[in-house]
Design an enzyme around this catalytic site. Structure first.
Site, PDB file in Angstrom:
ATOM      1  N   ASP A  52      -7.809   3.589 -21.354  1.00 56.11           N
ATOM      2  CA  ASP A  52      -7.491   2.255 -21.875  1.00 56.11           C
ATOM      3  C   ASP A  52      -8.629   1.704 -22.719  1.00 56.11           C
ATOM      4  O   ASP A  52      -8.400   0.931 -23.658  1.00 56.11           O
ATOM      5  CB  ASP A  52      -7.199   1.294 -20.715  1.00 56.11           C
ATOM      6  N   GLU A 191     -12.368  -3.471   4.863  1.00 56.47           N
ATOM      7  CA  GLU A 191     -12.532  -4.606   3.953  1.00 56.47           C
ATOM      8  C   GLU A 191     -13.760  -5.430   4.332  1.00 56.47           C
ATOM      9  O   GLU A 191     -14.506  -5.898   3.466  1.00 56.47           O
ATOM     10  CB  GLU A 191     -11.287  -5.487   3.983  1.00 56.47           C
ATOM     11  N   HIS A 276       0.396  11.652   0.278  1.00 56.05           N
ATOM     12  CA  HIS A 276       0.223  11.579   1.724  1.00 56.05           C
ATOM     13  C   HIS A 276       0.213  12.961   2.365  1.00 56.05           C
ATOM     14  O   HIS A 276      -0.512  13.179   3.345  1.00 56.05           O
ATOM     15  CB  HIS A 276       1.338  10.737   2.355  1.00 56.05           C
TER      16      HIS A 276
END
Length: 478
Positions: A52, A191, A276
């Site tokens: 990009d 997190e 997975h």
């Protein structure tokens, strides 16, 4: 080039998936494939970010905002790239994040966001420890009740004999919820580690000026448990993996100038299944999930409008809120019931076990989805519902037009009606005028009949003028 990186990364992962399959490695074992899945997310994300960054101005216009924000225009050193891919707090279970986020953490530009007030950057440790506590809380619940929520009970003949079909379906709901807790635990703890390192910083709350630490949030528990459709649930579940699938697969396989459709959705779900592992249970779950998401779109587009009453400005009115509440509750129950059915193969993995698991609950999820698709696609349900919805909108518009002072142009723009009325619309207007019962309405109906007999164009403005003119002439008789 990004597709070459994606192909190489997935081929490398395939080798480890084959190794697990050949050696029948249990899904509960901790080995390298889990970390490798995280590395694939980062390397492929980086490849697309670099791609990009090399886009021309014309190609740049076709990118979405988050793709533009995460472009890599200056290639980093090998050391910086390896530090990004091997970022320690998220090496085991993620979350995934773009290179730009890591680079801005290293050079401190991440914290240069304008502040609403002169406030100190604070709350990092508190936010990180809070996520850790949440993770330990969910882990404790799973440790205590996880053994009673083992989906393998569905394929135990002795257990099946002692439980009716209703009790089995209720067990699936209980097992689905408790099983999710272990994912809530590991993602919350991961997190928290990212927040402690500073990567979780996401600017300031515009309302109160508080520091936000949710840049790498991977799970929104309430949104998952109270989701009204599969898309809402998936958007809140493993959020950064969903972003990775969207930016690296879903948006990339669609031709320029076209919108992603069901084929793009299904291919993305199959990619997620392959990522997975190789057991066919993954593919059953993700293919079924693709159909669930497509069904959710059809229900929201064709059924939901009947449960929402709005005023002329499109705002929900008080009288219609109870229907909206009913729709919300039914949607939550249906979504949870179907997603818990869908994850049975994901947890059992083996093809025969997955089929036996679905069979033990009489394939209720497949039956619901098949019947819904048959109605919407095979028996013209979409067309009938859209016709009823358009008729309902036309009726509401005619009522507003005839007996309200709202300008005709606003009504026309709001519901998308043409300026010239069709013959059936004229007949409907006459019937509504006559059913209103007032002298002004009856006189306006006669006037419209005369205009129609003379072959004159009957516009909504002309009808409005007829009603208003007879209303002013009739005075208090209306």
């Amino acid at each position: 080039m990004p597709w070459i990186v994606m192909a190489f990364a997935m081929s490398h992962l395939l080798c480890f998936h084959l190794r697990r399959l050949i050696h029948t490695t249990p899904s509960t074992s901790v080995e390298i494939s889990g970390s490798l899945m995280v590395l694939i997310q980062r390397t492929t994300t980086y490849a697309w970010n670099v791609h990009d960054g090399c886009c021309t101005d014309a190609e740049l216009q076709e990118l979405q905002d988050h793709q533009k924000d995460n472009r890599v225009t200056h290639k980093p050193s090998l050391l910086a790239f390896l530090a990004y891919t091997l970022y320690f707090p998220a090496i085991l279970v993620g979350p995934a994040f773009p290179y730009d986020a890591y680079a801005s953490l290293v050079d401190d530009s991440l914290f240069e966001t304008p502040r609403p007030r002169k406030l100190k950057l604070k709350g990092r440790r508190r936010a990180g420890y809070r996520r850790m506590v949440f993770g330990l809380f969910f882990l404790a619940i799973y440790a205590v009740w996880g053994g009673s929520a083992d989906m393998s009970r569905l394929i135990d003949p002795a257990w099946q004999r002692n439980h009716t079909i209703l009790r089995r379906i209720l067990f699936v709901q209980k097992a689905g919820v408790i099983t999710r807790f272990k994912y809530y635990a590991v993602w919350s703890i991961s997190e928290g580690a990212c927040i402690i390192s500073g990567l979780g910083f996401n600017g300031y709350n515009a309302a109160n000026g508080r520091t936000r630490w949710d840049r790498v949030r991977n799970i929104d528990v309430l949104s998952v448990e109270l989701a009204q459709n599969i898309k809402e649930l998936l958007d809140a579940w493993n959020m950064n993996t969903n972003i990775w699938l969207k930016t690296c697969v879903y948006l990339r396989i669609t031709s320029r100038g076209e919108k992603p459709g069901f084929a793009s959705t299904l291919f993305t779900f199959l990619t997620s299944a392959f990522w997975h592992g190789l057991p066919l249970g993954y593919y059953l779950t993700f293919v079924f999930g693709g159909f669930l998401q497509a069904l959710g779109k059809m229900v929201r587009r064709n059924v939901r409008p009947f449960f929402i009453a709005t005023d002329k400005q499109g705002e929900q009115i008080e009288q219609g809120k109870h229907l909206k509440y009913l729709y919300d509750v039914l949607s939550i129950i249906t979504t949870q019931t179907l997603i818990n059915f869908a994850v049975i193969p994901f947890l059992l993995l083996d093809w025969r076990d997955s089929v036996r698991g679905w069979n033990s609950v009489c394939w209720y999820g497949v039956v619901v989805v098949a019947c819904a698709f048959a109605y919407f696609k095979g028996f013209g349900g979409v067309g009938r519902l859209q016709s009823r919805l358009q008729k309902q909108q036309r009726d509401d518009t005619l009522n507003d037009l005839l007996f309200d002072a709202t300008p005709t142009s606003e009504l026309r723009d709001r519901v998308g009606l043409d300026e010239e009325l069709l013959t059936r619309d004229v007949d409907e207007m006459i019937q509504k005028l006559l059913s209103n019962g007032s002298l002004a309405s009856r006189e306006a109906a006669d006037q419209i009949k005369d205009m129609s007999s003379d072959g004159k164009a009957i516009t909504k403005a002309a009808v409005k003028d007829a009603v208003e003119g007879n209303r002013s002439g009739s005075g208090s008789e209306i």
